[in-house]
Design an enzyme around this catalytic site. Structure first.
Site, short mmCIF file in Angstrom:
data_model
loop_
_atom_site.label_atom_id
_atom_site.label_comp_id
_atom_site.label_asym_id
_atom_site.label_seq_id
_atom_site.Cartn_x
_atom_site.Cartn_y
_atom_site.Cartn_z
N MET A 57 -11.24 -6.05 5.53
CA MET A 57 -10.78 -5.04 6.42
C MET A 57 -10.46 -5.55 7.53
SD MET A 57 -10.13 -2.60 4.28
CE MET A 57 -9.11 -1.80 5.53
N MET A 63 -9.38 7.96 -0.15
CA MET A 63 -10.11 8.13 0.84
C MET A 63 -10.76 9.36 0.90
SD MET A 63 -7.66 7.25 4.02
CE MET A 63 -6.79 5.54 4.07
N ASP A 68 -6.54 -6.54 4.32
CA ASP A 68 -6.12 -5.24 4.43
C ASP A 68 -6.05 -4.49 5.71
OD1 ASP A 68 -5.01 -2.73 3.75
OD2 ASP A 68 -6.93 -2.12 2.67
N HIS A 90 -1.07 -1.57 -4.19
CA HIS A 90 -2.55 -1.03 -3.51
C HIS A 90 -2.66 0.43 -3.23
CE1 HIS A 90 -6.02 -2.13 -0.90
NE2 HIS A 90 -5.44 -1.13 -0.32
N SER A 111 0.76 -1.21 -0.07
CA SER A 111 0.13 0.06 0.09
C SER A 111 0.83 1.22 -0.01
CB SER A 111 -0.82 -0.11 1.16
OG SER A 111 -1.45 1.26 1.41
N MET A 133 -12.22 4.03 -0.63
CA MET A 133 -13.00 4.33 0.63
C MET A 133 -13.68 5.57 0.49
SD MET A 133 -10.07 3.18 3.25
CE MET A 133 -8.79 3.31 1.76
N HIS A 167 -8.35 0.75 -4.03
CA HIS A 167 -9.32 0.51 -2.90
C HIS A 167 -10.12 1.84 -2.51
CE1 HIS A 167 -9.69 -0.26 1.87
NE2 HIS A 167 -10.74 -0.24 1.15
N ASP A 194 -4.96 3.60 -1.96
CA ASP A 194 -5.99 3.83 -0.89
C ASP A 194 -6.50 5.33 -1.21
OD1 ASP A 194 -6.00 1.48 0.79
OD2 ASP A 194 -4.23 1.99 1.09
C1 DX5 Z 1 -6.47 1.47 5.66
C2 DX5 Z 1 -6.06 1.23 4.23
C3 DX5 Z 1 -5.04 0.20 4.20
C4 DX5 Z 1 -3.56 0.71 4.80
C5 DX5 Z 1 -3.03 -0.33 5.56
O1 DX5 Z 1 -7.53 2.18 5.42
O2 DX5 Z 1 -7.05 0.44 3.51
O3 DX5 Z 1 -4.54 -0.28 2.90
O4 DX5 Z 1 -2.88 1.35 4.06
O5 DX5 Z 1 -1.68 -0.05 6.28
P1 DX5 Z 1 -1.12 -1.02 7.06
O6 DX5 Z 1 -0.41 -2.16 6.43
O7 DX5 Z 1 -0.12 -0.23 7.64
O8 DX5 Z 1 -1.99 -1.25 8.31
ZN ZN Z 2 -6.46 -0.37 1.45
#
Ligand code: DX5
Ligand code: ZN
Length: 216
Positions: free
Chosen positions: A137, A37, A175, A33, A8, A68, A66, A35
């Site tokens: 998650m 948000m 994740d 990956h 990620s 969110m 991903h 993310d």
């Molecule tokens: C959290 C994200 C993850 C995050 C994971 O909301 O969806 O992908 O980057 O980070 P680690 O591996 O540090 O828990």
């Molecule tokens: Zn993620």
């Protein structure tokens, strides 16, 4: 099948993103990956489409995006244009999930559905044969570096059972809080893909860490 590894970039060094992308390109990782948000679905804002477009210019592996965000349908086409190969939406953010999955497929991307820690696997019963990936998650989404929620192992087992029962072909990706310890147990429970942010980018040797995860 060897486990798929999806580092990620949320935990990467954004002042020198190119170096981290090249490290992933040259590593045993399978996907990137990303993310996304929106500060509404989750209490944090990360980065958006222009950054994904730039990453796509130099990334040599599929982009595992991903989302969110609320109402992700509005952005399906835009993420395809930005370079997404796999587009994962949250079950909790989609009123008409089946339509959203159709939308993602119609744009030629693999479709994933993510479940928050409190959402039971059983909600996927009627859609499991229509999707390519489930992203469980193992932390509450929004931030990297959180600790792993132990109940995830049982969810992985339940999901593997559901997939078998429905004769579906779906990747089980996990994740949040993934490291060598949690990763090993997740694979034993039936996970096929692992996301890792802080464990990879916070390591002294991220390339070796990816290979350690790959060879668990
Ligand atoms: C959290 C994200 C993850 C995050 C994971 O909301 O969806 O992908 O980057 O980070 P680690 O591996 O540090 O828990
Ligand atoms: Zn993620």
């Amino acid at each position: 099948m060897q486990t798929l590894i999806s580092p990620s970039l949320l935990a990467a060094d954004f002042t020198n993103l190119k170096a981290d992308i090249e490290m992933v390109n040259n590593s045993q990782a399978d996907w990137f990956h990303l993310d996304i948000m929106d500060g509404v679905f989750v209490p944090n804002i990360s980065y958006g489409l222009p950054v994904v477009e730039q990453i796509n210019k130099i990334a040599k592996k599929p982009l595992d995006v991903h989302l969110m965000i609320i109402d992700p349908d509005r952005y399906v086409e835009a993420f395809k244009k930005a370079g997404a190969d796999i587009l994962t939406v949250h079950y909790e953010a989609c009123t008409h999930l089946h339509r959203t999955i159709q939308n993602i497929h119609s744009h030629g991307m693999k479709a994933g559905v993510s479940l928050n820690p409190h959402t039971p696997v059983s909600v996927l019963e009627e859609i499991i044969t229509d999707i390519d990936l489930v992203l469980l998650m193992s932390v509450n989404p929004g931030f990297g570096g959180q600790s792993f929620i132990e109940n995830t192992y049982a969810k992985v087992e339940k999901l593997a059972e559901l997939i078998k029962e429905k004769n579906a072909s779906v990747v089980i990706e996990i994740d949040g809080g993934v490291n060598l310890g949690t990763g090993k147990k997740l694979i034993e429970a039936g996970a096929n893909a692992l996301v890792a942010g802080s464990f990879v980018f916070g390591a002294n040797d991220p390339d070796q860490t990816i290979s350690d995860l790959k060879n668990l």
